[in-house]
Motif scaffolding. Structure first.
Motif, short mmCIF file in Angstrom:
data_model
loop_
_atom_site.label_atom_id
_atom_site.label_comp_id
_atom_site.label_asym_id
_atom_site.label_seq_id
_atom_site.Cartn_x
_atom_site.Cartn_y
_atom_site.Cartn_z
N CYS A 146 49.30 40.59 40.35
CA CYS A 146 49.42 41.67 39.60
C CYS A 146 47.92 41.86 38.86
O CYS A 146 47.46 42.92 38.46
CB CYS A 146 50.45 41.91 38.65
N ASP A 148 44.98 40.18 39.63
CA ASP A 148 43.66 39.94 40.58
C ASP A 148 43.16 41.34 40.58
O ASP A 148 41.81 41.33 40.27
CB ASP A 148 44.25 39.41 41.83
N PRO A 149 43.56 42.35 41.08
CA PRO A 149 42.98 43.70 41.29
C PRO A 149 42.38 44.23 39.89
O PRO A 149 41.63 45.10 39.84
CB PRO A 149 43.94 44.69 41.72
N LEU A 150 42.76 43.77 38.59
CA LEU A 150 42.42 44.37 37.50
C LEU A 150 41.11 43.57 36.89
O LEU A 150 40.45 43.93 35.96
CB LEU A 150 43.60 44.04 36.36
N CYS A 151 40.80 42.50 37.52
CA CYS A 151 39.63 41.56 37.06
C CYS A 151 38.22 42.14 37.20
O CYS A 151 37.86 42.64 38.67
CB CYS A 151 39.97 40.29 37.44
#
Length: 176
Positions: A146, A148-151
């Motif tokens: 959850c 990873d794509p926000l980093c």
């Protein structure tokens, strides 16, 4: 400041916490309030001994009920640890709000999620709903599904050689 970013220092190599603490010192040097929260670690870390005395540093003290690694715990100990980690995360979020921090370090939070001590969706919700000017640094072995794509930054520390491989224990002042 433009939209703050999310940083991850991950991998099996040494230096994740060191990098996070270095960024904390840099931010405090620019007058930022910084919240530091360590997950799944004891209270005896050398970096906190000096940083907690700095006026712009706000350390959220972690529970110290167990000195065991998660894999060494029985189910009751895991349940108790899980409740403590979840409360520690909520305390950290509250401290960020209370201090108006511009940087929060969630040291080893990715491992807390990987070991099912903290919910991945709860961490991702915090990241999505954080104050616009809050820079976030997380450390651990790997970004979670959850998160990873926000980093914005993901830096992997890779172990090439380490004294642990020869059976040597962690040393005060170097590894902790």
């Amino acid at each position: 400041m433009s939209q703050a970013k999310i940083h991850v220092y991950c991998g099996d190599g040494k230096g994740k916490t060191t990098a996070a603490m270095g960024l904390s010192v840099r931010a405090m040097g620019r007058g930022w309030h910084v919240v530091i929260s360590q997950f799944l670690k004891g209270q005896g870390t050398g970096e906190l001994k000096v940083l907690r005395d700095l006026p712009l540093c706000h350390v959220v003290e972690a529970p110290t009920a167990s000195c065991k690694f998660v894999f060494q715990m029985n189910e009751q100990e895991k349940a108790e640890c899980r409740a403590q980690v979840q409360q520690h995360f909520r305390d950290t979020v509250a401290e960020v709000q209370r201090t108006g921090a511009k940087l929060v370090v969630l040291d080893e939070v990715l491992d807390a999620v990987a070991m099912k001590m903290l919910d991945d969706e709860e961490l991702a919700a915090f990241l999505k709903n954080r104050p616009e000017d809050l820079e976030v640094v997380m450390t651990g072995r790997a970004p979670t599904p959850c998160v990873d794509p926000l980093c914005d930054y993901i830096t992997r520390m890779t172990k090439i050689r380490h004294p642990y491989d020869q059976g040597l224990n962690a040393r005060i002042g170097v590894e902790f």
